[in-house]
Write an enzyme that holds these catalytic residues in place. Structure first.
Site, PDB file in Angstrom:
ATOM      1  N   HIS A  53      -5.847   5.054   5.671  1.00  0.00           N
ATOM      2  CA  HIS A  53      -5.023   5.978   4.893  1.00  0.00           C
ATOM      3  C   HIS A  53      -3.643   6.159   5.510  1.00  0.00           C
ATOM      4  O   HIS A  53      -2.958   7.134   5.229  1.00  0.00           O
ATOM      5  CB  HIS A  53      -5.728   7.316   4.669  1.00  0.00           C
ATOM      6  CG  HIS A  53      -7.102   7.150   4.093  1.00  0.00           C
ATOM      7  ND1 HIS A  53      -7.315   6.511   2.885  1.00  0.00           N
ATOM      8  CD2 HIS A  53      -8.326   7.502   4.560  1.00  0.00           C
ATOM      9  CE1 HIS A  53      -8.616   6.484   2.650  1.00  0.00           C
ATOM     10  NE2 HIS A  53      -9.248   7.072   3.646  1.00  0.00           N
TER      11      HIS A  53
ATOM     12  N   ASP B  51       0.859  -1.188   0.000  1.00  0.00           N
ATOM     13  CA  ASP B  51       0.000   0.000   0.000  1.00  0.00           C
ATOM     14  C   ASP B  51       0.891   1.232   0.000  1.00  0.00           C
ATOM     15  O   ASP B  51       1.926   1.256   0.675  1.00  0.00           O
ATOM     16  CB  ASP B  51      -0.927   0.031   1.215  1.00  0.00           C
ATOM     17  CG  ASP B  51      -1.940   1.164   1.116  1.00  0.00           C
ATOM     18  OD1 ASP B  51      -2.949   0.983   0.395  1.00  0.00           O
ATOM     19  OD2 ASP B  51      -1.718   2.228   1.721  1.00  0.00           O
TER      20      ASP B  51
ATOM     21  N   GLU C  47       0.938   5.679   0.083  1.00  0.00           N
ATOM     22  CA  GLU C  47       0.278   6.966   0.262  1.00  0.00           C
ATOM     23  C   GLU C  47       1.058   7.973  -0.566  1.00  0.00           C
ATOM     24  O   GLU C  47       2.296   7.974  -0.555  1.00  0.00           O
ATOM     25  CB  GLU C  47       0.244   7.377   1.734  1.00  0.00           C
ATOM     26  CG  GLU C  47      -0.589   6.454   2.619  1.00  0.00           C
ATOM     27  CD  GLU C  47      -2.062   6.417   2.246  1.00  0.00           C
ATOM     28  OE1 GLU C  47      -2.578   7.452   1.761  1.00  0.00           O
ATOM     29  OE2 GLU C  47      -2.696   5.361   2.430  1.00  0.00           O
TER      30      GLU C  47
ATOM     31  N   ASP D  32      -3.258   0.114   6.235  1.00  0.00           N
ATOM     32  CA  ASP D  32      -4.010  -0.370   5.077  1.00  0.00           C
ATOM     33  C   ASP D  32      -3.395  -1.622   4.462  1.00  0.00           C
ATOM     34  O   ASP D  32      -4.117  -2.521   4.014  1.00  0.00           O
ATOM     35  CB  ASP D  32      -4.124   0.726   4.019  1.00  0.00           C
ATOM     36  CG  ASP D  32      -5.128   1.803   4.401  1.00  0.00           C
ATOM     37  OD1 ASP D  32      -5.762   1.678   5.467  1.00  0.00           O
ATOM     38  OD2 ASP D  32      -5.280   2.771   3.634  1.00  0.00           O
TER      39      ASP D  32
END
Length: 222
Positions: A181, A23, A25, A186
């Protein structure tokens, strides 16, 4: 019996691919121009019964690459302040060198020949990972250049929902929207969801497939 035991090995579950849950960001949606700010990578393992589970997770805050675009809306959404020194951010190259090392070690230990990215809405994460690897001019990436396992698609099929939070809850996996987030949070929820779907398919009789030779033997007996 030996065929079943063999099918319970990770190297045979995904045709030699080692699944790596990722994951990211970011500071926007454009992998070419927008900064990669955080990445988490969860490695998986398979037990003697052929059930998939979490092994360990790597997590890095990333320094924006030189000239990277930072979309204010994206930063407001994920709550990341790229200038905060407490992030302990490292360069893209340093992060991916560590990721490559850990992934290749786990891949080799599982007798797999290549790794494949697992992510929720995988095209997004795969795009940012691929572009960062390209920017860093890193060679011999362990990851397949285009194939992925998308848990949004898998959850839609197996659970009937594509949103990560709702799919997790429906699968009995606790999900805290206040923690969402964060790449670390996540990716571990995504890993749990992927393992749930793979293991559920097995317990329902979907894996291992009936060997062709066994099918032919059954047909001849009839």
């Amino acid at each position: 019996m030996s065929d079943i035991c063999d099918a319970n090995k990770l190297k045979h579950r995904f045709r030699g691919y080692f699944p790596v849950v990722i994951d990211v960001e970011t500071a926007g949606f454009n992998s070419q121009t927008d900064a990669l700010l955080e990445i988490a990578v969860t490695l998986l393992k398979m037990d003697d019964e052929g059930l998939l589970g979490i092994d360990k997770t790597l997590h890095f805050h990333i320094e924006p690459f030189e000239g990277a675009n930072l979309e204010p809306e994206a930063l407001a959404f994920n709550g990341i302040d790229p200038t905060n020194p407490l992030r302990g951010a490292v360069s893209e190259k340093d992060a991916f060198l560590e990721i490559f090392k850990a992934v290749k070690k786990a891949q080799k230990a599982s007798d797999c020949h290549r790794s494949i990215i697992v992510a929720h809405n995988a095209a997004f994460d795969h795009g940012f990972v691929s572009k960062a690897i390209e920017r860093c001019d890193l060679k011999r990436s362990p990851f397949h250049p285009f194939a992925t396992f998308d848990t949004a698609t898998l959850a839609g099929l197996a659970i009937g929902h594509t949103v990560l939070a709702k799919a997790c809850i429906m699968a009995g996996i606790p999900f805290d929207n206040k923690e969402a987030h964060s790449a670390l949070y996540d990716t571990e929820r995504t890993a749990e969801l992927f393992c749930y779907i793979v293991n559920r398919w097995k317990t329902l009789g979907g894996w291992p497939l009936l060997a062709t030779s066994e099918s032919e033997d059954m047909d001849s007996e009839e």
